[in-house]
Enzyme design. Structure first.
Site, short mmCIF file in Angstrom:
data_model
loop_
_atom_site.label_atom_id
_atom_site.label_comp_id
_atom_site.label_asym_id
_atom_site.label_seq_id
_atom_site.Cartn_x
_atom_site.Cartn_y
_atom_site.Cartn_z
N PRO A 1 59.89 54.46 -56.31
CA PRO A 1 61.09 53.94 -56.98
C PRO A 1 62.36 54.08 -56.11
CG PRO A 1 59.98 55.61 -58.31
CD PRO A 1 59.40 55.68 -56.94
N TYR A 2 63.28 53.20 -56.40
CA TYR A 2 64.61 53.26 -55.79
C TYR A 2 65.61 53.30 -56.95
CZ TYR A 2 68.99 51.56 -53.87
OH TYR A 2 70.32 51.43 -53.55
#
Lengths: 73, 73, 73, 73, 73, 73
Positions: C2-3
């Site tokens: 994830p970012y």
């Protein structure tokens, strides 16, 4: 650990073309800034032409106009 | 008035899991920085695995390789 | 992988508070979606109060008004 | 050469309404900052109500509650 | 008319290196997807190491640990 | 509950001009889509001209060239 977001209009980019963009950008960041590919993220967003505006018009409209011009006698 | 964007690959996160992320991030911002939940926005973007690259490869390819490795004798 | 991008106004968040946010969000993504912390990025953007608008006004103006109200007899 | 991103919930904005937003924002940037429309990009992202949180709840839930309240005797 | 955002930690990228990234990404989009360079935007965001987290820690902390390890006997 | 991000080059936009953009965009979203101003966020990011590329060149270089052309006999 770079993060790159590429926004393009959704006009048929293939899986292979998108993979080429990812490889290309990842290589570039390694060559220019010595960034580690293992922690380089590239996210591609494909935007509907109705949702992308340039010069106050949608890309949908721009494409239609270009097509009409192309087939005009 | 924080704004939080969470990008994850689209791999089946449920409505309830996404709601949990929203509650969790909103609580965290209140606890750590005393931010008002009423004006805390959390936006989740689910990105196709073909459109997320890491180490110059798509997540689609990474997942396929992991699966093959898992079933190898 | 994830970012997460967290945008807050620049109003004195400390290094330790920012580290708490990163740990908290990373833990949350692991608990809720089983995301690998090693490839979880959290980027914090601190935005000048002159550059953040809510209800058509800058946060600078909102803060000044709140302060005046607080000291009014 | 401004770039503007507008995030709204996906709740039926029409093609014409989106074009109005693009024209409006492009005009505004020209009037206020003398920015050239030819290189002004406006990108609209429509986010599912399940993916937008405010005050730790999804907009889906907020809309349902508002609707129930509206029909309550 | 692509828009590309590159986020890197602020650790001394030079003006020339940043220009190289812009040229490289613009060329790549032209080669792979035939995108017009004249309307290709590349925006680089340099993020303080205190504001970038990976695995729940700031890059500041990661860099300090790496440096200590490097000088350890 | 819209969120709008406006990216412009850092070239001297005043506090008042930025406030005008916020009011303008907030009004527009209310007029076109009936969005509540109270939960409309507008965030302005001012990007160094060295960090904004168009057609593979930095805006810094474009500005210098335009200035030279303007003073050429």
């Amino acid at each position: 650990m770079p993060y790159v977001q590429i926004q393009i209009t959704r006009e048929g980019a293939t899986r292979e073309q998108k993979a080429q963009l990812m490889r290309g950008v990842t290589d570039l960041l390694e060559q220019v800034l010595d960034k580690n590919p293992a922690t380089t993220f590239v996210v591609i967003e494909e935007v509907e032409t109705d949702n992308w505006g340039i010069a106050g018009e949608t890309v949908t409209v721009l494409r239609e106009r270009a097509q009409k011009a192309a087939v005009a006698p």
